[in-house]
Design an enzyme around this catalytic site. Structure first.
Site, PDB file in Angstrom:
ATOM      1  N   SER A 150       3.289 -41.926  15.790  1.00 11.55           N
ATOM      2  CA  SER A 150       4.720 -42.126  15.504  1.00 11.55           C
ATOM      3  C   SER A 150       4.936 -43.292  14.548  1.00 11.55           C
ATOM      4  O   SER A 150       4.126 -44.216  14.463  1.00 11.55           O
ATOM      5  CB  SER A 150       5.497 -42.396  16.791  1.00 11.55           C
ATOM      6  OG  SER A 150       5.416 -41.296  17.674  1.00 11.55           O
TER       7      SER A 150
HETATM    8  N1  SAH Z   1       2.754 -41.245  21.460  1.00 10.71           N
HETATM    9  C1  SAH Z   1       1.923 -40.780  20.366  1.00 10.71           C
HETATM   10  C2  SAH Z   1       2.664 -39.792  19.508  1.00 10.71           C
HETATM   11  C3  SAH Z   1       1.840 -38.557  19.313  1.00 10.71           C
HETATM   12  S1  SAH Z   1       2.678 -37.143  18.646  1.00 10.71           S
HETATM   13  C4  SAH Z   1       1.339 -41.931  19.574  1.00 10.71           C
HETATM   14  O1  SAH Z   1       1.724 -43.090  19.815  1.00 10.71           O
HETATM   15  O2  SAH Z   1       0.470 -41.704  18.738  1.00 10.71           O
HETATM   16  C5  SAH Z   1       3.034 -36.210  20.117  1.00 10.71           C
HETATM   17  C6  SAH Z   1       1.865 -35.766  20.956  1.00 10.71           C
HETATM   18  O3  SAH Z   1       2.404 -34.964  22.008  1.00 10.71           O
HETATM   19  C7  SAH Z   1       0.817 -34.897  20.244  1.00 10.71           C
HETATM   20  O4  SAH Z   1      -0.439 -35.491  20.380  1.00 10.71           O
HETATM   21  C8  SAH Z   1       0.888 -33.555  21.005  1.00 10.71           C
HETATM   22  O5  SAH Z   1      -0.367 -32.917  21.148  1.00 10.71           O
HETATM   23  C9  SAH Z   1       1.443 -33.998  22.356  1.00 10.71           C
HETATM   24  N2  SAH Z   1       2.110 -32.945  23.133  1.00 10.71           N
HETATM   25  C10 SAH Z   1       2.942 -31.957  22.701  1.00 10.71           C
HETATM   26  N3  SAH Z   1       3.353 -31.195  23.740  1.00 10.71           N
HETATM   27  C11 SAH Z   1       2.774 -31.727  24.869  1.00 10.71           C
HETATM   28  C12 SAH Z   1       2.791 -31.375  26.250  1.00 10.71           C
HETATM   29  N4  SAH Z   1       3.485 -30.312  26.725  1.00 10.71           N
HETATM   30  N5  SAH Z   1       2.065 -32.132  27.113  1.00 10.71           N
HETATM   31  C13 SAH Z   1       1.333 -33.191  26.682  1.00 10.71           C
HETATM   32  N6  SAH Z   1       1.273 -33.551  25.378  1.00 10.71           N
HETATM   33  C14 SAH Z   1       1.979 -32.844  24.479  1.00 10.71           C
END
Ligand code: SAH
Length: 182
Positions: A28
């Site tokens: 993010s």
């Molecule tokens: N908090 C992260 C942001 C990653 S982007 C950071 O600081 O880097 C969002 C993430 O959510 C992705 O890695 C994606 O695979 C995950 N995601 C999407 N749907 C999900 C679900 N149902 N359960 C768990 N993770 C999920």
């Protein structure tokens, strides 16, 4: 933040932008991490559930703010990478789980705070139920653009909602990701 970036982009770690971390996911934007962290109003010792571990960066920030973090990721490769990295960095207040965030983590509920870091089409019922009364659920909801919502659980069956503007997240998907998915 440079610890959590893909090597290809590491020289831009301190730009206020999201960057690819593989598997079609992104770390993010710092501004988004700041807003979400602020909306949670973390107090030392808060038990926080994060959906979407991704790089592990947001989880690390929550830990440094004093939270005990439980974080779930549906992409196995990202789960393993973040888990190992957090361990190497000595960030012991984060526990990583490979699973589907739509289910939350019933066995560790209720949580003081819940944070969703992917764009959710709606508000998953399991997450509303796993929130303590008096707790906050911060969740971006919507299809192409997401509105940042903060739900407060004010009673067993009542939640209040505040809105905090538009953001863009990768989608919150159902179930586990198929293996070897790039
Ligand atoms: N908090 C992260 C942001 C990653 S982007 C950071 O600081 O880097 C969002 C993430 O959510 C992705 O890695 C994606 O695979 C995950 N995601 C999407 N749907 C999900 C679900 N149902 N359960 C768990 N993770 C999920």
């Amino acid at each position: 933040r440079h610890f959590f970036m893909d090597k290809t982009f590491v020289e831009w770690a301190y730009q206020d932008k999201a960057f690819p971390i593989g598997h079609e996911q992104t770390i993010s934007q710092p501004f988004t991490v700041a807003i979400q962290s602020t909306l949670l109003e973390i107090k030392k010792g808060d038990r926080v559930l994060e959906i979407g571990t991704g790089s592990g960066y947001q989880a690390a920030i929550l830990a440094l703010l004093g939270a005990e973090v439980y974080t779930i990721e549906r992409q196995e490769a990202l789960y393993l990478q973040a888990k190992n990295l957090l361990q190497e960095l000595g960030i012991t207040q984060v526990r990583c789980f490979y699973g589907d965030g739509y289910q939350g983590l019933e066995q560790f509920a209720p949580f003081d705070k819940i944070l969703v870091t992917a764009g959710a089409p709606g508000i998953p019922t399991a997450l509303k139920k796993q929130l303590k009364i008096g707790g906050y659920l911060v969740i971006p909801t919507g299809e192409n653009v997401q509105q940042m919502l903060r739900l407060s659980r004010v009673g067993k069956n009542s939640w209040e909602t505040e809105t905090f503007g538009d953001f863009r997240f990768v989608p919150m998907l159902s179930g586990l990701s198929p293996k070897n998915n790039d």
